[in-house]
Design a protein around this motif. Sequence first.
Motif, PDB file in Angstrom:
ATOM      1  N   VAL A   1      19.388  42.430  28.035  1.00  0.00           N
ATOM      2  CA  VAL A   1      20.268  41.333  28.417  1.00  0.00           C
ATOM      3  C   VAL A   1      21.368  41.908  29.289  1.00  0.00           C
ATOM      4  O   VAL A   1      22.277  42.559  28.788  1.00  0.00           O
ATOM      5  CB  VAL A   1      20.886  40.655  27.177  1.00  0.00           C
ATOM      6  CG1 VAL A   1      21.768  39.493  27.599  1.00  0.00           C
ATOM      7  CG2 VAL A   1      19.805  40.208  26.210  1.00  0.00           C
TER       8      VAL A   1
ATOM      9  N   GLY B   1      23.815  45.352  34.211  1.00  0.00           N
ATOM     10  CA  GLY B   1      24.907  46.233  34.626  1.00  0.00           C
ATOM     11  C   GLY B   1      24.347  47.640  34.753  1.00  0.00           C
ATOM     12  O   GLY B   1      23.176  47.869  34.430  1.00  0.00           O
TER      13      GLY B   1
ATOM     14  N   GLY C   1      22.695  48.753  31.613  1.00  0.00           N
ATOM     15  CA  GLY C   1      21.438  48.065  31.323  1.00  0.00           C
ATOM     16  C   GLY C   1      20.310  48.666  32.139  1.00  0.00           C
ATOM     17  O   GLY C   1      19.184  48.865  31.646  1.00  0.00           O
TER      18      GLY C   1
ATOM     19  N   ALA D   1      29.685  45.541  36.963  1.00  0.00           N
ATOM     20  CA  ALA D   1      30.941  45.926  37.606  1.00  0.00           C
ATOM     21  C   ALA D   1      30.757  47.070  38.594  1.00  0.00           C
ATOM     22  O   ALA D   1      31.704  47.462  39.271  1.00  0.00           O
ATOM     23  CB  ALA D   1      31.970  46.304  36.554  1.00  0.00           C
TER      24      ALA D   1
ATOM     25  N   CYS E   1      34.830  46.159  42.175  1.00  0.00           N
ATOM     26  CA  CYS E   1      35.421  46.469  40.868  1.00  0.00           C
ATOM     27  C   CYS E   1      35.591  47.980  40.776  1.00  0.00           C
ATOM     28  O   CYS E   1      36.535  48.524  41.338  1.00  0.00           O
ATOM     29  CB  CYS E   1      34.564  45.885  39.747  1.00  0.00           C
ATOM     30  SG  CYS E   1      35.442  45.799  38.186  1.00  0.00           S
ATOM     31  N   ALA E   2      34.711  48.661  40.068  1.00  0.00           N
ATOM     32  CA  ALA E   2      34.833  50.121  39.979  1.00  0.00           C
ATOM     33  C   ALA E   2      34.667  50.724  41.364  1.00  0.00           C
ATOM     34  O   ALA E   2      33.869  50.233  42.164  1.00  0.00           O
ATOM     35  CB  ALA E   2      33.775  50.663  39.032  1.00  0.00           C
TER      36      ALA E   2
ATOM     37  N   ASN F   1      42.802  50.393  41.848  1.00  0.00           N
ATOM     38  CA  ASN F   1      42.853  49.903  40.473  1.00  0.00           C
ATOM     39  C   ASN F   1      44.320  49.809  40.096  1.00  0.00           C
ATOM     40  O   ASN F   1      45.068  50.772  40.303  1.00  0.00           O
ATOM     41  CB  ASN F   1      42.136  50.861  39.520  1.00  0.00           C
ATOM     42  CG  ASN F   1      40.627  50.724  39.619  1.00  0.00           C
ATOM     43  OD1 ASN F   1      40.121  49.661  39.952  1.00  0.00           O
ATOM     44  ND2 ASN F   1      39.920  51.806  39.347  1.00  0.00           N
TER      45      ASN F   1
ATOM     46  N   ILE G   1      37.894  38.998  36.510  1.00  0.00           N
ATOM     47  CA  ILE G   1      36.846  39.995  36.242  1.00  0.00           C
ATOM     48  C   ILE G   1      35.928  39.488  35.136  1.00  0.00           C
ATOM     49  O   ILE G   1      34.711  39.616  35.198  1.00  0.00           O
ATOM     50  CB  ILE G   1      37.482  41.358  35.878  1.00  0.00           C
ATOM     51  CG1 ILE G   1      38.150  41.943  37.124  1.00  0.00           C
ATOM     52  CG2 ILE G   1      36.449  42.319  35.313  1.00  0.00           C
ATOM     53  CD1 ILE G   1      39.020  43.145  36.889  1.00  0.00           C
TER      54      ILE G   1
ATOM     55  N   HIS H   1      34.953  47.037  27.866  1.00  0.00           N
ATOM     56  CA  HIS H   1      34.347  45.962  27.057  1.00  0.00           C
ATOM     57  C   HIS H   1      34.952  45.891  25.656  1.00  0.00           C
ATOM     58  O   HIS H   1      34.303  45.452  24.716  1.00  0.00           O
ATOM     59  CB  HIS H   1      32.830  46.156  26.882  1.00  0.00           C
ATOM     60  CG  HIS H   1      32.018  45.829  28.098  1.00  0.00           C
ATOM     61  ND1 HIS H   1      30.662  45.711  28.049  1.00  0.00           N
ATOM     62  CD2 HIS H   1      32.386  45.588  29.382  1.00  0.00           C
ATOM     63  CE1 HIS H   1      30.205  45.429  29.270  1.00  0.00           C
ATOM     64  NE2 HIS H   1      31.233  45.355  30.089  1.00  0.00           N
TER      65      HIS H   1
ATOM     66  N   GLY I   1      25.898  48.639  26.388  1.00  0.00           N
ATOM     67  CA  GLY I   1      26.977  48.544  27.362  1.00  0.00           C
ATOM     68  C   GLY I   1      28.201  49.337  26.950  1.00  0.00           C
ATOM     69  O   GLY I   1      28.204  50.026  25.922  1.00  0.00           O
TER      70      GLY I   1
ATOM     71  N   ILE J   1      31.852  54.289  34.778  1.00  0.00           N
ATOM     72  CA  ILE J   1      30.525  54.377  35.375  1.00  0.00           C
ATOM     73  C   ILE J   1      29.939  55.699  34.900  1.00  0.00           C
ATOM     74  O   ILE J   1      30.013  56.710  35.587  1.00  0.00           O
ATOM     75  CB  ILE J   1      30.614  54.325  36.918  1.00  0.00           C
ATOM     76  CG1 ILE J   1      31.368  53.077  37.367  1.00  0.00           C
ATOM     77  CG2 ILE J   1      29.229  54.382  37.543  1.00  0.00           C
ATOM     78  CD1 ILE J   1      30.697  51.765  37.054  1.00  0.00           C
TER      79      ILE J   1
HETATM   80  C1  FAD Z   1      39.152  46.655  37.534  1.00  0.00           C
HETATM   81  C2  FAD Z   1      38.223  47.697  37.026  1.00  0.00           C
HETATM   82  C3  FAD Z   1      38.062  48.871  37.733  1.00  0.00           C
HETATM   83  C4  FAD Z   1      37.224  49.865  37.292  1.00  0.00           C
HETATM   84  N1  FAD Z   1      37.101  51.018  37.985  1.00  0.00           N
HETATM   85  C5  FAD Z   1      36.302  51.992  37.562  1.00  0.00           C
HETATM   86  C6  FAD Z   1      36.127  53.183  38.314  1.00  0.00           C
HETATM   87  O1  FAD Z   1      36.683  53.334  39.379  1.00  0.00           O
HETATM   88  N2  FAD Z   1      35.339  54.151  37.812  1.00  0.00           N
HETATM   89  C7  FAD Z   1      34.675  53.993  36.624  1.00  0.00           C
HETATM   90  O2  FAD Z   1      33.959  54.893  36.221  1.00  0.00           O
HETATM   91  N3  FAD Z   1      34.806  52.864  35.902  1.00  0.00           N
HETATM   92  C8  FAD Z   1      35.592  51.863  36.341  1.00  0.00           C
HETATM   93  N4  FAD Z   1      35.707  50.714  35.626  1.00  0.00           N
HETATM   94  C9  FAD Z   1      34.950  50.569  34.386  1.00  0.00           C
HETATM   95  C10 FAD Z   1      33.506  50.237  34.647  1.00  0.00           C
HETATM   96  O3  FAD Z   1      33.383  49.343  35.707  1.00  0.00           O
HETATM   97  C11 FAD Z   1      32.833  49.620  33.433  1.00  0.00           C
HETATM   98  O4  FAD Z   1      33.154  50.326  32.267  1.00  0.00           O
HETATM   99  C12 FAD Z   1      31.340  49.615  33.609  1.00  0.00           C
HETATM  100  O5  FAD Z   1      30.997  48.984  34.797  1.00  0.00           O
HETATM  101  C13 FAD Z   1      30.639  48.952  32.459  1.00  0.00           C
HETATM  102  O6  FAD Z   1      29.269  48.922  32.738  1.00  0.00           O
HETATM  103  P1  FAD Z   1      28.239  48.150  31.848  1.00  0.00           P
HETATM  104  O7  FAD Z   1      26.912  48.287  32.487  1.00  0.00           O
HETATM  105  O8  FAD Z   1      28.361  48.602  30.465  1.00  0.00           O
HETATM  106  O9  FAD Z   1      28.730  46.644  31.869  1.00  0.00           O
HETATM  107  P2  FAD Z   1      28.904  45.620  33.061  1.00  0.00           P
HETATM  108  O10 FAD Z   1      29.044  46.333  34.341  1.00  0.00           O
HETATM  109  O11 FAD Z   1      29.995  44.704  32.674  1.00  0.00           O
HETATM  110  O12 FAD Z   1      27.554  44.853  33.098  1.00  0.00           O
HETATM  111  C14 FAD Z   1      27.201  43.894  32.120  1.00  0.00           C
HETATM  112  C15 FAD Z   1      26.204  42.990  32.768  1.00  0.00           C
HETATM  113  O13 FAD Z   1      25.678  42.087  31.803  1.00  0.00           O
HETATM  114  C16 FAD Z   1      25.554  40.827  32.421  1.00  0.00           C
HETATM  115  N5  FAD Z   1      25.552  39.786  31.392  1.00  0.00           N
HETATM  116  C17 FAD Z   1      26.545  39.487  30.507  1.00  0.00           C
HETATM  117  N6  FAD Z   1      26.175  38.453  29.742  1.00  0.00           N
HETATM  118  C18 FAD Z   1      24.922  38.110  30.126  1.00  0.00           C
HETATM  119  C19 FAD Z   1      24.003  37.107  29.688  1.00  0.00           C
HETATM  120  N7  FAD Z   1      24.314  36.249  28.720  1.00  0.00           N
HETATM  121  N8  FAD Z   1      22.794  37.029  30.296  1.00  0.00           N
HETATM  122  C20 FAD Z   1      22.467  37.879  31.283  1.00  0.00           C
HETATM  123  N9  FAD Z   1      23.299  38.831  31.743  1.00  0.00           N
HETATM  124  C21 FAD Z   1      24.520  38.944  31.165  1.00  0.00           C
HETATM  125  C22 FAD Z   1      26.748  40.727  33.323  1.00  0.00           C
HETATM  126  O14 FAD Z   1      26.564  39.769  34.329  1.00  0.00           O
HETATM  127  C23 FAD Z   1      26.805  42.149  33.873  1.00  0.00           C
HETATM  128  O15 FAD Z   1      26.042  42.290  35.021  1.00  0.00           O
HETATM  129  C24 FAD Z   1      36.530  49.681  36.079  1.00  0.00           C
HETATM  130  C25 FAD Z   1      36.654  48.495  35.364  1.00  0.00           C
HETATM  131  C26 FAD Z   1      37.496  47.506  35.825  1.00  0.00           C
HETATM  132  C27 FAD Z   1      37.613  46.243  35.040  1.00  0.00           C
END
Ligand code: FAD
Lengths: 388, 548
Positions: free
Chosen positions: B28, B31, B34, B60, B75-76, B420, B469, B482, B513, B521
């Motif tokens: 699900v 990101g 995932g 993100a 974002c990141a 950021n 965001i 998260h 996640g 990242i």
């Molecule tokens: C402003 C900001 C700046 C950042 N800058 C940096 C940086 O420079 N360097 C760094 O390392 N980190 C940075 N981060 C942190 C980093 O972006 C996140 O920790 C990371 O992207 C999380 O990745 P993830 O795959 O776990 O989740 P996410 O990237 O949040 O992905 C989750 C995915 O699940 C999907 N999803 C959610 N619910 C559902 C559903 N019901 N059905 C289907 N799909 C769904 C979403 O659409 C999304 O695509 C930053 C964060 C923020 C907020």
Amino acid sequence: MNKALTPWQEAVRPSPFHGAAASHSLTNEWLRWGEYTIADLYSTVEQEYDALRTHAGLIDLSPLHKVRISGKEACSYLNRLLTYKADDLPIRQACFSPFCDDAGHVIGLARLLRVHVDEYHLYTDENHDAWLWDTAQGYDDVQIDTFTHDVGVLGLFGNRSQDVLMALGIEEVEDLEISHHDEFIFQRVRIRILKTVSMGELGYYLNVDPKNSLLVWETLIREGEAYGLAPVGRRVQDICRIEAGELRAGADFIGAHQARYGNRPRTPFELGLAAWVELEKGYFVGSRALSHGDQHPSRTAVVGLHIEGTEPLTGGRILSKGQLVGIVTSCAWSPRMGHVVALATVASKYVEPGQELQIEYSTLTELEPEVWSREARIVEKPFYTNGL
Amino acid sequence: MINLLSRKSKTPVSVTPQSNGVCDAVIVGGGHNGLVCAAMLAKAGLKVTVLEAQERLGGAAASDEIKQGVRVSTCAHLVYALDEKIVKGLRLHKHGLQFAKARLSTVAPDGEGAVAHLHADIWKTQAGLRVLSESDAAAFPKFREKMQTYALALKALLTNSPSVAQQSDLGALEQFLSKIQILNEDGRRELLRLLVSSSGDILDETFENELLKGALAFDSILGLNSGPRSMNSMAHYLYRLSGEASCDRDGMAIVTGGMSSLADALSDAARAHGVKMRTGAKVMRIIIQKGAACGVELEDGERVMAPLVISNADPKTTYLKLVGVEYLDTGFSAQLRALRCEGVTAKMNLILNGLPTFRGLTQEDLSSRIVICPSIDFAERAFNPVKYGSFSHDPVFEIIFPNLHDTSLTSGSEQILSANVQYVPYKVEGGWPARREELVEQLVMALGYFAPDIKDRIVSGHVLTPLEIEKEYGCTGGHWHHGDFALDQIGILRPAPGMGAYGAPVAGLHMCGAGASGGGITGRPGLLAAEHALADLRTSRKSGVRAI
Ligand SMILES: Cc1cc2nc3c(=O)[nH]c(=O)nc-3n(C[C@H](O)[C@H](O)[C@H](O)COP(=O)(O)OP(=O)(O)OC[C@H]3O[C@@H](n4cnc5c(N)ncnc54)[C@H](O)[C@@H]3O)c2cc1C
């Protein structure tokens, strides 16, 4: 003016039947149940026991904690809350069920009445509102309201209890089946009557509007006289429920939320309540923990004990070959059985009826501790059921 | 029938590929975590489907054209902890991942002409620090080395590796304590002290120069809903270092083409391993049967069934929305409701008509990471307003000019300032739409102190508050991690005490996640979830029963 507050200050309120009950009390022995005081003993143990076991006993159960659970999701909410299957409970019927925490430990025991499609009444011995509310979080259509103080409850138990109600003119109770309930009119007063079994006796719960409480009590006492009815206090109820093998929270087990020591809470299996745990019904709170039975085997069991002598030994230590294997949790001299009966928690390998054990307990005799020992034997429970 | 033989265990995991569109695992959210998880599972022989709500993959890790011909990471923007195991294991470079710049340095100007330089190379840093403080320069290498040692010792606890998560949380704690036996007694004491210290206190006792302390403190708070005087800031600093240690070769890096190129490389790798990926596929419900997850339901009612469901969505979404409380224990759902996940990091991209001048920085310095955090107090003051529903007037910034390393991002002469920004609350008094303009003005003004000509250079811009965001990237609270990275929400306590991150409490449902073991990242939550799911599969196949 600043009123000094003591840390133990709590609410006390009279039961709706208090005035009437007080006029029957020859002993003035009362005790606390929740926010209420209720009679421990009205007259003598012999008289009250005799009334309950051979005629009819009238019991003030108003302190029972009562919660109305309503809304479109009430059914699925209750099915999640309780270990027993709640979703196929028909309207006007009732069931019994434990409810557990995440770890599968029993928080409390409940009686559930389905009143309408989307309305249920839940009775428990103690107040578990915080848990009920917590469990309701995330539902869109579940309302929880506590109505403990809005309704008085009388228990009417014993062989002649049906006759007493008939004598009052509530003839339809004849057709009421066990675990069924309905509303009846008595002298233009509406009362909900549940037919049930408790303390080994058939009987009824009568829900009465507090403003009619005196009328109902007095009429019952008056009409009941011919059938040997007498008010029965907590002490005799306790003897009878021990004889019937019924557990009491706080005595035979510690609710998961009251327990402070990690090894105190019990699963329904450890309390012998497996018949009310429906692992097959799908998810309910604690089901994941309970279905891991192989990983969390029952460590203890609740058994019945036949104890030599005449003294009740509540709190006595149970020994086998000198080793501590359990504790007596509820104990009474049983007039029916003619010996001391007890409910006890023992290590799970001591559950076989017939096992010989020793009970050791100490008393303070003339300011000197004295240790006593009695022979005991594990026996099947219930001890007595009045043929039910 | 495919037989998977794990290198360690001799027990084959046999996975029977299922027909009729039924797969072995459904993920699900697409990101970056995932995608990592999907690719790793597929690599191990599972049939995997990824369902992503948005129209693009990467979550993100995203970039977009915010103005014609100008592409920014929305974002990141920096990769500093992408696990080597992932880069190598999925051969991401072969799938197109390129770093326009690796081993990025940091420059921290104080706005009055002084600058702290932090390089990937410790000795170079030490030489540069002499200008600020001889004693700090002397102390720096030892500080760095010590912190790295502790960060590595802490890694197992902070990131919930499967071996840890499989046990109960308390068992995991014992294991952790036994692991840190490699440190001597004083070392263990020191580690425990650091864990519950504020970075402010630790930096104060080590260094004297405010600018240096501010620059170092910045990394202890970036992404966190706390300040350098908060107790959890040191633990977060160590978490960040532990991540950096996993990508030692590249250090802090800028991805060529913007962050979405990382998502592209990951999805390319995943596809190569046979992963099916669908975008615009929002999961509305995780289907539970007999207490175990067995598939998901999409918005239009379509069901995708799989014995293994892995969620990249944040913990609150996963459990409270997709599973639903009717399948959760009361205590557990109360804990999840209490999970704090309101972000305070906003994203700002400015398109400038030329490079601005930062007081004290050379033109060359602009190709470094610029940290605006001149002192610990500056950061702590910036943190204060968000506690009370307001935003900082003097926030801290992390700024890069990605186009200085990657000319593909702009077609013309524009320059991109990617930042950021902290602290911008999720909920602001008066509400976000109403106060958004005020925020943007304030951010530009605050930046103007450090780069006086910035305002005149702005052509256009793009700002995302945590609330935006949340909407844009589908994570509750719009939080970097998260779920806040606080002492009571990390390691074995994450996302809820007793949950052990990847497995419990719903059989067949795992989390992959940032909410599972920490954000950034890094790809690590995705990697660990895959390892954990495979380990689980192995045990359940062995015992022949599926645990509920
Ligand atoms: C402003 C900001 C700046 C950042 N800058 C940096 C940086 O420079 N360097 C760094 O390392 N980190 C940075 N981060 C942190 C980093 O972006 C996140 O920790 C990371 O992207 C999380 O990745 P993830 O795959 O776990 O989740 P996410 O990237 O949040 O992905 C989750 C995915 O699940 C999907 N999803 C959610 N619910 C559902 C559903 N019901 N059905 C289907 N799909 C769904 C979403 O659409 C999304 O695509 C930053 C964060 C923020 C907020």
